[in-house]
Structure formats: structure tokens, C-alpha cells
Design an enzyme around this catalytic site. Structure first.
Site, PDB file in Angstrom:
ATOM      1  N   ASP A  70     -49.563   6.630  60.104  1.00 28.44           N
ATOM      2  CA  ASP A  70     -48.305   6.857  60.588  1.00 28.44           C
ATOM      3  C   ASP A  70     -47.781   7.585  60.483  1.00 28.44           C
ATOM      4  O   ASP A  70     -47.399   8.896  60.987  1.00 28.44           O
ATOM      5  CB  ASP A  70     -47.418   6.435  61.815  1.00 28.44           C
ATOM      6  CG  ASP A  70     -47.241   6.747  62.790  1.00 28.44           C
ATOM      7  OD1 ASP A  70     -47.825   6.753  63.859  1.00 28.44           O
ATOM      8  OD2 ASP A  70     -45.805   6.926  63.118  1.00 28.44           O
ATOM      9  N   GLU A 111     -37.421  12.468  61.031  1.00 26.49           N
ATOM     10  CA  GLU A 111     -38.626  11.134  60.751  1.00 26.49           C
ATOM     11  C   GLU A 111     -38.960  11.453  59.253  1.00 26.49           C
ATOM     12  O   GLU A 111     -39.303  10.742  59.234  1.00 26.49           O
ATOM     13  CB  GLU A 111     -39.137  11.679  62.173  1.00 26.49           C
ATOM     14  CG  GLU A 111     -39.975   9.846  62.738  1.00 26.49           C
ATOM     15  CD  GLU A 111     -40.565  10.283  63.393  1.00 26.49           C
ATOM     16  OE1 GLU A 111     -39.554   9.624  64.757  1.00 26.49           O
ATOM     17  OE2 GLU A 111     -41.678  10.028  63.977  1.00 26.49           O
ATOM     18  N   GLU A 163     -45.228   9.974  73.302  1.00 28.39           N
ATOM     19  CA  GLU A 163     -43.856  10.496  73.012  1.00 28.39           C
ATOM     20  C   GLU A 163     -43.803   9.217  74.007  1.00 28.39           C
ATOM     21  O   GLU A 163     -43.172   7.505  73.599  1.00 28.39           O
ATOM     22  CB  GLU A 163     -42.883  11.264  72.977  1.00 28.39           C
ATOM     23  CG  GLU A 163     -42.969  12.161  71.727  1.00 28.39           C
ATOM     24  CD  GLU A 163     -42.505  12.038  70.880  1.00 28.39           C
ATOM     25  OE1 GLU A 163     -43.173  11.000  70.368  1.00 28.39           O
ATOM     26  OE2 GLU A 163     -41.909  12.946  70.617  1.00 28.39           O
ATOM     27  N   GLU A 233     -54.857   6.077  70.893  1.00 35.80           N
ATOM     28  CA  GLU A 233     -53.541   5.658  70.861  1.00 35.80           C
ATOM     29  C   GLU A 233     -53.561   4.322  71.093  1.00 35.80           C
ATOM     30  O   GLU A 233     -53.709   3.349  70.495  1.00 35.80           O
ATOM     31  CB  GLU A 233     -52.433   5.568  71.764  1.00 35.80           C
ATOM     32  CG  GLU A 233     -51.369   6.920  71.476  1.00 35.80           C
ATOM     33  CD  GLU A 233     -50.934   6.943  71.000  1.00 35.80           C
ATOM     34  OE1 GLU A 233     -50.102   5.967  70.141  1.00 35.80           O
ATOM     35  OE2 GLU A 233     -50.193   8.281  70.398  1.00 35.80           O
TER      36      GLU A 233
END
Ligand code: HMH
Length: 244
Positions: A70, A111, A163, A233
Site C-alpha cells: 500500500d 500519510e 477512497e 481493490e
């Protein structure tokens, strides 16, 4: 935005009487797509990887794999969001679009730092991770979305979907009855928190507004991109849990 489009704002009718900007049209589209592709949507948002976090059975190696991969994703996400910001500043008449997307960019800055601290906690080095195939595929897809030919509506729908999948997924790990291991709570809160949910709702509002005015061909492209993101995803979770 072209002057002709400006005249169509606010649900106005075209001279020929067609009603291409009917208010709420975008809202109906997004809700309709979620309904229509419910199976894929649920596979993306309630994936075994997430359910294993929630029931406390996730293995450390899966979580570490997800964290590393990620980080690669988020690094590739930054230029995509930058391209979206550029599209918003050129194509949107609404000030809030640029402000909200810019807020998203700022959060990504923080992040990236978070990933480094989190990685250190798990004894991982983020310097030379080899992207696995689902990550490579997702990064290639993001690159494609950066092209100027991809219109603002399509890129915005993609962004909102990405998101939202994380928001819905990680919020499952925080609900009552969840047995999320304490060392994973910070991760789950990053995307599962009420503030991230509010941010996703504002992205949804922008995407819907873009679709209010979209031509049929853009709608088809936007629906296809929605489906494609869901699939990417699912593949990303599969890879993280090594279920592929
Ligand atoms: C794979 N999808 C993936 N990673 C993320 N960090 C997000 C979406 C949301 O930001």
C-alpha cells in the site's frame, strides 16, 4: 469550462428542451451503480482480509505485505491526485472542488510519513519493496487516469471509489463486536474514522455534480471505471492476504 456548459448549470434546460442537467441525476447514477454492482462492491469492501482484521485472526505476514504494497500504491496515488487537482482547477466552476482535493493531497503527505513510522513498528524497510502484480496493475491503471484525455468526471469517480472502498472496509474493523488487534487500530482509524467518512461524502458530492452534467459516453466510461476500481481493490486485498 466552455460558456455553453456554464449556461446549463443548476439543472437548466437546453434550448432543444432536453434535460441533460436534471438535478440529482448524478446522485441516481452513483446509487444505481452501487446497486447494480453490489456483489463486486461487497467483495471490495468486506473482503476476507478485512474480516480477518475485524475478527482478530489476520496473520502478521499478510498485514505486513499489505502495508508494504500500500505504500507503493500511495506513492503512485500522489501524481494521480495531482492530475485530478489540475483537472478540477481547469474544469470545475466550484471552488470547493480544488479545496477538497487539495485537502486530500495534504493528507497524503502526512500519510506517507505515517507509513514510514508504521513500517518501523513492524521492522519493515520501505526503501526497496518489490511491487507485486496486483500493485503493478493498479499503478498502471492510475497512470492511465492521469492522461489529459481522461475527463474530470471519470477521474473523480475513480478517486471517490478508491477512497470509499478503504473507508467502508476499515470502518468495519471498528464497529461494535469487532476484535481488531490493538496494534492495528491506528491503521483502521486512518481510513475508518468519522472524519474520513465526511471527506468521502464530499468526494461523492463532487462526483455526483460532475455526473449531473455528463454526456452519455462519459457516463458509460465513469461506470466502467467504477467497476474497474472495485476489481483492482479486490485483487489488492487478495494479494495482501495471498488468496489469489
Ligand atoms: C489499494 N486503495 C488502495 N490503497 C489505498 N490507500 C486506498 C485505496 C485509499 O486511499
Amino acid at each position: 469550462m466552455a460558456g455553453g456548459d456554464q449556461q446549463l448549470e443548476g439543472g437548466a434546460r437546453k434550448m432543444d428542451g432536453s434535460d441533460s442537467t436534471k438535478a440529482g441525476r448524478g446522485q441516481e447514477f452513483l446509487a444505481g451503480w452501487i446497486d447494480e454492482h453490489r456483489g463486486m462492491y461487497d467483495r471490495a469492501t468486506a473482503h476476507p482480509f478485512i474480516l480477518n482484521i475485524r475478527d482478530g485472526t489476520i496473520d502478521v505476514s499478510s498485514f505486513k505485505r499489505w502495508l508494504e504494497q500500500d505504500y507503493i500504491f500511495v506513492r503512485a496515488f500522489v501524481p494521480f491526485v495531482a492530475s485530478l487537482l489540475l483537472k478540477a482547477s481547469r474544469e470545475s466552476n466550484e471552488e470547493e472542488d480544488v479545496e477538497i482535493i487539495l485537502g486530500g493531497m495534504a493528507a497524503l503527505h502526512e500519510e506517507l510519513r505515517w507509513f514510514k513510522t508504521e513500517a518501523a513498528k513492524w521492522d519493515l524497510l520501505l526503501g526497496n519493496i518489490i511491487p507485486l502484480s496486483a500493485t503493478q496493475e493498479y499503478c498502471r491503471f492510475l497512470k492511465g487516469l492521469e492522461e489529459p484525455e481522461v475527463n474530470y468526471a471519470m477521474a473523480m469517480v475513480a478517486f471517490w471509489t478508491m477512497e470509499t472502498v478503504y473507508q467502508e472496509s476499515f470502518s468495519l474493523c471498528l464497529g461494535t463486536g469487532s476484535k481488531t488487534p490493538p496494534e492495528l487500530l491506528e491503521t483502521c482509524l486512518r481510513w475508518g474514522s468519522p472524519s474520513f467518512k465526511i471527506y468521502c461524502a464530499s468526494l461523492r458530492r463532487i462526483a455526483e455534480r460532475c455526473l449531473d452534467k455528463a454526456q452519455d459516453i462519459s457516463l458509460l466510461n465513469a461506470e466502467a471505471v467504477f467497476q474497474r476500481v472495485l476489481q483492482l481493490e479486490v485483487n489488492f486485498w487478495d494479494m495482501s492476504g495471498l488468496n489469489c
